[in-house]
Design a protein around this motif. Structure first.
Motif, PDB file in Angstrom:
ATOM      1  N   THR A   1     -64.075 -43.876  38.887  1.00 29.60           N
ATOM      2  CA  THR A   1     -63.577 -43.918  40.271  1.00 29.60           C
ATOM      3  C   THR A   1     -64.485 -43.079  41.170  1.00 29.60           C
ATOM      4  N   GLU A   2     -64.832 -41.889  40.687  1.00 33.81           N
ATOM      5  CA  GLU A   2     -65.693 -40.982  41.436  1.00 33.81           C
ATOM      6  C   GLU A   2     -67.080 -41.612  41.644  1.00 33.81           C
TER       7      GLU A   2
ATOM      8  N   GLN B   1     -65.000 -48.082  30.719  1.00 31.42           N
ATOM      9  CA  GLN B   1     -65.216 -47.028  31.729  1.00 31.42           C
ATOM     10  C   GLN B   1     -66.609 -46.406  31.551  1.00 31.42           C
TER      11      GLN B   1
ATOM     12  N   CYS C   1     -59.050 -43.270  35.180  1.00 32.55           N
ATOM     13  CA  CYS C   1     -60.472 -43.643  35.270  1.00 32.55           C
ATOM     14  C   CYS C   1     -61.226 -42.714  36.232  1.00 32.55           C
TER      15      CYS C   1
ATOM     16  N   VAL D   1     -62.207 -41.281  47.131  1.00 35.42           N
ATOM     17  CA  VAL D   1     -61.752 -41.731  45.795  1.00 35.42           C
ATOM     18  C   VAL D   1     -60.385 -42.418  45.884  1.00 35.42           C
ATOM     19  N   GLU D   2     -59.563 -41.997  46.851  1.00 33.77           N
ATOM     20  CA  GLU D   2     -58.226 -42.619  46.978  1.00 33.77           C
ATOM     21  C   GLU D   2     -58.316 -44.091  47.390  1.00 33.77           C
TER      22      GLU D   2
ATOM     23  N   VAL E   1     -60.259 -46.290  45.944  1.00 31.12           N
ATOM     24  CA  VAL E   1     -60.761 -47.096  44.822  1.00 31.12           C
ATOM     25  C   VAL E   1     -59.631 -47.348  43.828  1.00 31.12           C
ATOM     26  N   ALA E   2     -59.483 -48.596  43.389  1.00 27.81           N
ATOM     27  CA  ALA E   2     -58.520 -48.912  42.323  1.00 27.81           C
ATOM     28  C   ALA E   2     -59.237 -49.762  41.289  1.00 27.81           C
ATOM     29  N   LEU E   3     -58.973 -49.507  40.023  1.00 26.59           N
ATOM     30  CA  LEU E   3     -59.670 -50.227  38.952  1.00 26.59           C
ATOM     31  C   LEU E   3     -58.739 -51.150  38.190  1.00 26.59           C
TER      32      LEU E   3
ATOM     33  N   TYR F   1     -63.056 -53.685  40.277  1.00 25.50           N
ATOM     34  CA  TYR F   1     -62.443 -52.685  41.154  1.00 25.50           C
ATOM     35  C   TYR F   1     -62.171 -53.221  42.548  1.00 25.50           C
TER      36      TYR F   1
ATOM     37  N   ALA G   1     -66.800 -44.358  44.217  1.00 21.57           N
ATOM     38  CA  ALA G   1     -66.577 -43.766  45.546  1.00 21.57           C
ATOM     39  C   ALA G   1     -67.888 -43.215  46.117  1.00 21.57           C
TER      40      ALA G   1
ATOM     41  N   ARG H   1     -52.986 -49.414  42.258  1.00 22.32           N
ATOM     42  CA  ARG H   1     -52.972 -48.472  41.120  1.00 22.32           C
ATOM     43  C   ARG H   1     -51.574 -48.390  40.518  1.00 22.32           C
TER      44      ARG H   1
END
Ligand code: PMP
Length: 351
Positions: A66-67, A254, A62, A77-78, A80-82, A229, A70, A241
């Motif tokens: 994610t970007e 998405q 994603c 970005v690290e 964020v988890a969807l 998220y 963020a 993730r």
């Protein structure tokens, strides 16, 4: 006969909100805290365009969404988890800690899925009763043991709508050891107007064991597409993730979520209208003689006890579907003015 896990025999069933329909065709679904608005044309267009690629698997990471998240919240970005709806992210969280004996603390009554997810993950639910419709944070802190792995705090709380203030949440978090994960479930964050109710991201920025759960289902109007998220520090987001089922967030979800972030100003204008309706509905109910806890979400809570199911039936006569919790009370979403009027009419008649 195939043999299944014993927990399946005792697990509570998730009861989704349903619609009702009167003989003359009236139907107002106020049972699932959805957005009452049609999707934005720009979002529908993006989905239609994206439909051209659905022969291909979605991006499993994603990346674009994610970007976008963020950037929106100014986080790496690290972090964020969807997932396929925030309930699935919650499931992923339970999977990351759920092993025999692991305890997860949460208030009760709160979001119906927590006990189900705890059972599924093999974790032990520690339910701390609400006090006056609010999280009893002292009792929740006192419930911590050396087996506690995670605490869910639903703010505003579903189904009561009541929120926790900054000073109380700070004092609570100060008491929680940093090897326990605290999840601030903020599915209704965009509806909060009380400035004393903190943005959970402030706590995430200060504390590595705190993460925030949000969704595109409510204010952003994408309940049907399933996308939610988590924002948390790398060990937390990374673990979430890791346990995601490959390709769980579909291509159209998405794309729609990215398009919704682009159209955020327009969507938040709609949220403002819902917030105004919330004030109108709550004040009208209070004028009718109801006790309605202050709500910062897109629903109101009526504690009806033994009259709950009768109340739901009376609302159904007007075509209004509410969410009853037998023996406890009913949660009623804020809809458009016509739906809210139908509900207020039913509520007045019931009294
Ligand atoms: N958290 C809370 C508190 C909720 O009320 C809900 C929806 N009822 C969810 C999470 C899950 O929402 P979704 O899976 O649609 O993102």
């Amino acid at each position: 006969m195939p043999r299944f896990r014993a927990i399946l025999d005792t697990m509570p069933a998730y009861k989704p909100g349903k619609a009702v329909l009167t003989a003359d065709g009236r139907s107002y679904k106020l049972s699932s805290n959805e957005s009452p608005y049609d999707p934005l044309p720009s979002v529908v267009e993006a989905i239609a365009e994206g439909a051209r690629q659905i022969n291909r698997y979605p991006d499993p990471g994603c990346a674009q969404l994610t970007e976008a998240i963020a950037q929106r919240y100014d986080v790496p970005v690290e972090h964020v988890a969807l997932g396929a709806g925030s309930v699935t992210v919650a499931q992923q969280l339970f999977e990351t800690v759920g092993e025999p004996g692991a305890e997860v603390i949460y208030a009760w009554r709160s979001f119906e899925a927590y006990p189900l997810l705890a059972d599924l993950a093999g974790a032990v639910s520690v339910q701390v009763p609400l006090a006056d419709e609010e999280h009893d944070l002292d009792a929740m802190a006192a419930a911590v043991t050396d087996r506690t792995r995670m605490i869910f705090v639903c703010n505003p709380n579903n189904p009561t709508g009541v929120s926790i203030r900054r000073d109380r949440l700070t004092a609570f978090l100060d008491k929680i050891p940093d090897n326990i994960l605290v999840v601030l479930d903020e599915a209704y964050r965009e509806y909060v107007r009380d400035e004393d109710v903190p943005d959970g991201l402030d706590f995430y920025r200060e504390r590595r064991n705190v993460c925030v759960l949000r969704t595109f289902s409510k204010a952003y109007g994408l309940a049907g597409l399933r996308v939610g998220y988590l924002i948390g520090h790398e060990p937390v987001a990374g673990a979430v993730r890791k346990v995601m089922v490959p390709f769980a967030v579909n291509h159209l979800a998405q794309i729609a979520a990215c398009a919704s972030l682009q159209a955020e100003a327009e969507l938040l204008t709609r949220v403002e209208t819902v917030v105004k309706e919330r004030t109108r509905v709550r004040e009208a109910l209070i004028a009718q003689g109801w006790t309605v806890p202050p709500t910062e979400a897109n629903f109101v809570w009526l504690r009806l006890g033994e009259r709950t199911m009768d109340f739901a039936a009376a609302c159904a006569v007007e075509g209004v579907a509410v969410r009853p919790f037998a023996g406890e009370g009913a949660r009623v979403s804020i809809g458009d003015p016509e739906a809210n009027d139908a509900f207020l009419k039913a509520a007045a008649a019931f009294l």
